[in-house]
Design a protein around this motif. Structure first.
Motif, PDB file in Angstrom:
ATOM      1  N   LYS A  20       0.827  -1.209   0.000  1.00  0.00           N
ATOM      2  CA  LYS A  20       0.000   0.000   0.000  1.00  0.00           C
ATOM      3  C   LYS A  20       0.864   1.262   0.000  1.00  0.00           C
ATOM      4  CE  LYS A  20      -3.892  -2.201   2.358  1.00  0.00           C
ATOM      5  NZ  LYS A  20      -4.924  -2.149   1.360  1.00  0.00           N
ATOM      6  N   CYS A  24       0.872   4.359  -2.854  1.00  0.00           N
ATOM      7  CA  CYS A  24       0.386   5.720  -2.607  1.00  0.00           C
ATOM      8  C   CYS A  24       1.456   6.722  -2.184  1.00  0.00           C
ATOM      9  CB  CYS A  24      -0.749   5.704  -1.579  1.00  0.00           C
ATOM     10  SG  CYS A  24      -0.242   5.312   0.099  1.00  0.00           S
ATOM     11  N   ILE A 103      -3.509   5.419  12.718  1.00  0.00           N
ATOM     12  CA  ILE A 103      -4.447   4.846  11.756  1.00  0.00           C
ATOM     13  C   ILE A 103      -4.898   3.469  12.248  1.00  0.00           C
ATOM     14  CG2 ILE A 103      -4.792   4.069   9.377  1.00  0.00           C
ATOM     15  CD1 ILE A 103      -2.442   5.883   8.579  1.00  0.00           C
ATOM     16  N   LYS A 106      -8.276  -1.031   9.792  1.00  0.00           N
ATOM     17  CA  LYS A 106      -9.464  -1.104   8.938  1.00  0.00           C
ATOM     18  C   LYS A 106      -9.626   0.167   8.089  1.00  0.00           C
ATOM     19  CE  LYS A 106     -12.837   0.556  12.353  1.00  0.00           C
ATOM     20  NZ  LYS A 106     -13.366   1.706  11.663  1.00  0.00           N
ATOM     21  N   ASP A 107      -8.961   1.267   8.490  1.00  0.00           N
ATOM     22  CA  ASP A 107      -9.058   2.541   7.770  1.00  0.00           C
ATOM     23  C   ASP A 107      -7.785   2.890   7.002  1.00  0.00           C
ATOM     24  OD1 ASP A 107     -11.613   2.961   8.826  1.00  0.00           O
ATOM     25  OD2 ASP A 107     -10.813   3.964  10.609  1.00  0.00           O
ATOM     26  N   ASP A 109      -6.645   2.272   4.024  1.00  0.00           N
ATOM     27  CA  ASP A 109      -6.820   2.779   2.657  1.00  0.00           C
ATOM     28  C   ASP A 109      -7.277   4.234   2.655  1.00  0.00           C
ATOM     29  OD1 ASP A 109      -6.040   0.380   1.465  1.00  0.00           O
ATOM     30  OD2 ASP A 109      -8.088  -0.409   1.486  1.00  0.00           O
ATOM     31  N   LYS A 110      -8.029   4.598   3.653  1.00  0.00           N
ATOM     32  CA  LYS A 110      -8.575   5.953   3.739  1.00  0.00           C
ATOM     33  C   LYS A 110      -7.535   6.978   4.182  1.00  0.00           C
ATOM     34  CE  LYS A 110     -12.495   8.344   5.890  1.00  0.00           C
ATOM     35  NZ  LYS A 110     -13.643   8.176   6.788  1.00  0.00           N
ATOM     36  N   TYR A 111      -6.611   6.597   5.106  1.00  0.00           N
ATOM     37  CA  TYR A 111      -5.733   7.581   5.721  1.00  0.00           C
ATOM     38  C   TYR A 111      -4.238   7.446   5.420  1.00  0.00           C
ATOM     39  CZ  TYR A 111      -9.795   8.811   8.514  1.00  0.00           C
ATOM     40  OH  TYR A 111     -11.035   9.224   8.914  1.00  0.00           O
ATOM     41  N   GLN A 113      -2.319   7.505   2.682  1.00  0.00           N
ATOM     42  CA  GLN A 113      -1.727   8.493   1.783  1.00  0.00           C
ATOM     43  C   GLN A 113      -1.609   9.858   2.461  1.00  0.00           C
ATOM     44  OE1 GLN A 113      -3.672   9.077  -2.011  1.00  0.00           O
ATOM     45  NE2 GLN A 113      -1.794   9.882  -2.902  1.00  0.00           N
TER      46      GLN A 113
END
Length: 176
Positions: A20, A24, A103, A106-107, A109-111, A113
Motif C-alpha cells: 500500500k 500511494c 491509523i 481497517k481505515d 486505505d482511507k488515511y 496516503q
C-alpha cells in the motif's frame, strides 16, 4: 529517496502495508521490515540508522510499540512515526510520544496516503534546518541548532558544536 521501517508482528500485514505504501507514496522509498520492536531498535542502534518514516503497530505479544517509539523519539527525534493498529485503546497512550498519525488498520486505505504526505512535509521542513557538509567520503547532515559557531582558517572551516569540532576543507552550503 526516503527510508521506511514497518514494524508489525504479523508477516502478512507487513507485506500488505508495504504494498500500500508503494502504491500511494509520492516519493521513491526503500523498506525495512521488522516483526518485533526490539529488532527495529537493535537495527537502528547497531547501524546508527535513522529511518525517515516508521510505521509501528502499538501492541506486540511481548512488547509495546509505544515504548519502542519513546526510545526512537529520544535517539532519532526526526523520524516520523505513523501508528497503524487494530486497537482503539491506545489513542491516549500514544500522546506520550511524538508521532504524526494514528491509523486503525481497517481505515488504512482511507488515511495512509494523507499520513505519508504529512510525514514527508515534516521531513522537508526538518531538512531545511540542517547544514549539509559535502566531503569526499559522504555528506554530513548537521542540525543548525547544534552549531555554536564557524571559524574559517585559510581554506579550512572549523564547525564548533556542542559535541565537538568538525573540520572541512570543502565548500559549505546552507540549504533552505
Amino acid at each position: 529517496m526516503i527510508s521506511i521501517a514497518i514494524c508489525d508482528d504479523n508477516e502478512i500485514t507487513t507485506q500488505e502495508i508495504a504494498k500500500k505504501v508503494e502504491q500511494c507514496c509520492p516519493v521513491e522509498t526503500e523498506f525495512s521490515i521488522f516483526h518485533h520492536p526490539k529488532d527495529l531498535l537493535d537495527s537502528m542502534h547497531a547501524k546508527e540508522k535513522a529511518y525517515d518514516i516508521i510505521l509501528m503497530d502499538t501492541e506486540f505479544e511481548s512488547a509495546s510499540g509505544i515504548e519502542a517509539v519513546k526510545q526512537i523519539n529520544a535517539w532519532h527525534p526526526d523520524s516520523q512515526i505513523i501508528y497503524i493498529t487494530n486497537h482503539v485503546t491506545y489513542f491516549s497512550s500514544v500522546y506520550e510520544t511524538s508521532h504524526i498519525f494514528y491509523i486503525l488498520k481497517k481505515d488504512i486505505d482511507k488515511y495512509l496516503q494523507a499520513a505519508l504526505k504529512k510525514a514527508i512535509r515534516h521531513l522537508k521542513k526538518i531538512n531545511q534546518l540542517y547544514l549539509i557538509i559535502h566531503t569526499k567520503q559522504n555528506d554530513i547532515r548537521l542540525p543548525q541548532s547544534k552549531i555554536l559557531y564557524l571559524e574559517r582558517i585559510m581554506r579550512t572551516t572549523n564547525i564548533y558544536t556542542a559535541d565537538g569540532v568538525l573540520s572541512n576543507a570543502g565548500k559549505i552550503r546552507f540549504y533552505q
